[in-house]
Write an enzyme that holds these catalytic residues in place. Structure first.
Site, PDB file in Angstrom:
ATOM      1  N   MET A 127      38.108-105.485 -50.921  1.00 24.19           N
ATOM      2  CA  MET A 127      36.123-104.651 -49.973  1.00 24.19           C
ATOM      3  C   MET A 127      35.273-104.297 -51.285  1.00 24.19           C
ATOM      4  O   MET A 127      33.967-104.688 -51.550  1.00 24.19           O
ATOM      5  CB  MET A 127      36.789-103.811 -48.907  1.00 24.19           C
ATOM      6  CG  MET A 127      37.090-104.102 -47.850  1.00 24.19           C
ATOM      7  SD  MET A 127      37.307-102.731 -46.572  1.00 24.19           S
ATOM      8  CE  MET A 127      38.554-102.987 -45.648  1.00 24.19           C
ATOM      9  N   GLY A 133      30.558 -99.064 -52.850  1.00 27.91           N
ATOM     10  CA  GLY A 133      31.539 -99.377 -51.566  1.00 27.91           C
ATOM     11  C   GLY A 133      31.350 -98.589 -50.867  1.00 27.91           C
ATOM     12  O   GLY A 133      32.096 -99.132 -49.798  1.00 27.91           O
ATOM     13  N   SER A 134      30.432 -97.413 -50.920  1.00 34.35           N
ATOM     14  CA  SER A 134      30.276 -96.974 -49.511  1.00 34.35           C
ATOM     15  C   SER A 134      29.361 -97.802 -48.655  1.00 34.35           C
ATOM     16  O   SER A 134      29.241 -98.389 -47.349  1.00 34.35           O
ATOM     17  CB  SER A 134      28.874 -95.752 -50.150  1.00 34.35           C
ATOM     18  OG  SER A 134      29.848 -94.695 -50.344  1.00 34.35           O
ATOM     19  N   GLU A 244      42.702 -97.881 -40.107  1.00 37.62           N
ATOM     20  CA  GLU A 244      42.655 -97.491 -41.764  1.00 37.62           C
ATOM     21  C   GLU A 244      42.101 -95.814 -41.813  1.00 37.62           C
ATOM     22  O   GLU A 244      43.221 -94.953 -42.349  1.00 37.62           O
ATOM     23  CB  GLU A 244      41.851 -97.788 -42.162  1.00 37.62           C
ATOM     24  CG  GLU A 244      41.987 -98.092 -43.718  1.00 37.62           C
ATOM     25  CD  GLU A 244      40.976 -99.022 -44.485  1.00 37.62           C
ATOM     26  OE1 GLU A 244      40.230 -99.857 -43.720  1.00 37.62           O
ATOM     27  OE2 GLU A 244      40.506 -98.243 -45.597  1.00 37.62           O
ATOM     28  N   HIS A 340      51.109 -71.334 -56.862  1.00 35.14           N
ATOM     29  CA  HIS A 340      52.082 -71.120 -58.361  1.00 35.14           C
ATOM     30  C   HIS A 340      51.964 -70.881 -59.260  1.00 35.14           C
ATOM     31  O   HIS A 340      52.305 -70.810 -60.370  1.00 35.14           O
ATOM     32  CB  HIS A 340      52.326 -72.776 -58.228  1.00 35.14           C
ATOM     33  CG  HIS A 340      52.853 -73.293 -57.163  1.00 35.14           C
ATOM     34  ND1 HIS A 340      52.560 -73.169 -55.856  1.00 35.14           N
ATOM     35  CD2 HIS A 340      54.376 -74.084 -57.215  1.00 35.14           C
ATOM     36  CE1 HIS A 340      53.951 -74.060 -55.094  1.00 35.14           C
ATOM     37  NE2 HIS A 340      54.540 -74.086 -56.427  1.00 35.14           N
TER      38      HIS A 340
END
Ligand SMILES: Cc1cc2nc3c(=O)[nH]c(=O)nc-3n(C[C@H](O)[C@H](O)[C@H](O)COP(=O)(O)OP(=O)(O)OC[C@H]3O[C@@H](n4cnc5c(N)ncnc54)[C@H](O)[C@@H]3O)c2cc1C
Length: 381
Positions: A127, A133-134, A244, A340
């Site tokens: 896509m 992409g948005s 999704e 950590h």
């Protein structure tokens, strides 16, 4: 808190997933990192185990359970190992699968689904483009009719499984004058002339997954390779978005919960000033906070899974699940790194890799901002 959504069949399935991961995957994790992808052996083994065809009817080689909780169990167990596994397998078996099952003709099902389930026909979905992409409706890849074929031109980027995929579902513009209503989905075989891949992209995290650019230069694709309806690709993509987003949410939370559990153990074992670091009030309260956040979020995600099983999960509730779990995951993992100490910044420590792996979940499959935009619009704003 005891979770109520799974029964003994789901737990038996979970046991088989765990056994598969211990046997087929964990011994090879460093090889996956070095190869920047999952080997075909992995896909074939996952196919033999029935993990790729959970959405696919038996007559085409799948094991269609008709119950998304099996997908969720698989996703949870993969996420406990790392983020790349649920991403790569999820794109194929959870995201591409519904398109190939629900939008295809009988001939297409017979052509693609048996190989899909067997891990012999690896898939991806394209896509996103370099230009954005948005704003999916603005995509620029074109498909122009030529007799019984279509000629594709353009490119896609950040495509998960892109380097290894045999078949890519490509969103292309078929009617330039119509924005969202002029997009069609094409299944494009990687063997077609004019189809090429860029290198495996060099990512901040998830080294094990192949993420690539794809290029289409006058790629001739037959009309028979259209998936779904002409010019209706955008609507098709919107239809399958809840699944999704839910898959992303299940992944995010299971991954965060696993690393948090390992971190709690670390804070019990690691000593400073003569006591376990987890016993310092600051850290104890912090861990209490994080565990609460994960468990409360789990209750919402479990409700979303049940709603999806009933076909009732709305795109907006799925958007809430996606952005919230991405935020929780990133917050949890940042604290886990801190707990950590210096080891948290060393790549050989799982927590460091997990932190790098998680950063993208606020970006991909619809960024947190886009999810909030959708939720805001739903509020009438
Ligand atoms: C590792 C990885 C794997 C991926 N896998 C796939 C895949 O398999 N297939 C695929 O098609 N895509 C895939 N993607 C692409 C991913 O879905 C996009 O990166 C994502 O949708 C964002 O698009 P973009 O990168 O073009 O950012 P842009 O759209 O350029 O956005 C940039 C920034 O602007 C913000 N923004 C944009 N619009 C708005 C708005 N209206 N309001 C507020 N903020 C806004 C965004 O939230 C973001 O912070 C993958 C990406 C990554 C990193």
């Amino acid at each position: 808190m005891k979770r109520e959504i799974y029964d003994e069949d789901h737990e038996a399935f979970r046991a088989s997933v765990k056994e598969f991961l211990d046997r087929e995957v964990r011994p090879h994790l460093e090889e996956h990192v070095a190869a920047k992808s999952l080997p075909r052996d992995f896909w074939v083994a996952a196919g033999k185990q029935g993990f790729l065809g959970l959405e696919v009817p038996e007559e085409y080689g799948g094991s269609e359970a008709g119950d998304y909780r099996f997908n969720a169990v698989l996703t949870e167990e993969l996420s406990k190992v790392n983020m790349a596994l649920p991403s790569c397998l999820g794109i194929h078996a959870d995201i591409v699968a519904p398109y190939l099952v629900h939008l295809t003709t009988e001939e297409q099902k017979k052509r693609w689904l048996p190989g899909f389930c067997a891990g012999e026909l690896l898939t991806a979905i394209g896509m996103t483009e370099p230009s954005g992409g948005s704003d999916l409706a603005a995509l620029k890849t074109t498909a122009v009719r030529d007799g019984d074929d279509w000629i594709l031109n353009g490119s896609k980027t950040f495509i998960t499984n892109g380097y290894s995929a045999d078949l890519v579902l490509v969103a292309a513009r078929t009617s330039p004058e119509k924005k969202a209503r002029g997009i069609t989905l094409f299944a494009v075989e990687a063997t077609r002339e004019g189809y090429s891949r860029g290198r495996k992209l060099d990512k901040v995290g998830q080294d094990e997954s192949d993420t690539a650019e794809l290029f289409f230069e006058n790629v001739r694709v037959p009309n028979d390779n259209i998936v779904g309806e002409l010019d209706n690709g955008f609507i098709h993509m919107m239809t399958w978005l809840p699944q999704e987003r839910l898959g992303s949410a299940v992944t995010n939370l299971a991954h965060a919960a696993q690393i948090l559990e390992e971190t709690i153990q670390y804070t019990k074992d690691r000593k400073a000033f003569g006591q376990s670091i987890g016993q310092f009030q600051h850290n104890k309260f912090l861990l209490a906070d994080l565990v609460t956040r994960v468990e409360v979020t789990q209750a919402y995600i479990d409700q979303c899974v049940l709603a999806h099983c009933q076909g009732e999960l709305t795109p907006i509730d799925a958007a809430k699940a996606k952005w919230w779990t991405a935020q929780v995951q990133n917050d949890v993992l940042d604290h886990c790194v801190q707990l950590h100490g210096g080891y948290g910044f060393m790549n050989e420590y799982r927590v460091a890799r997990a932190w790098r792996d998680a950063r993208v979940t606020k970006i991909w499959a619809g960024s947190n901002e886009i999810m909030k935009e959708l939720i805001g619009r739903d509020l009438g704003l």
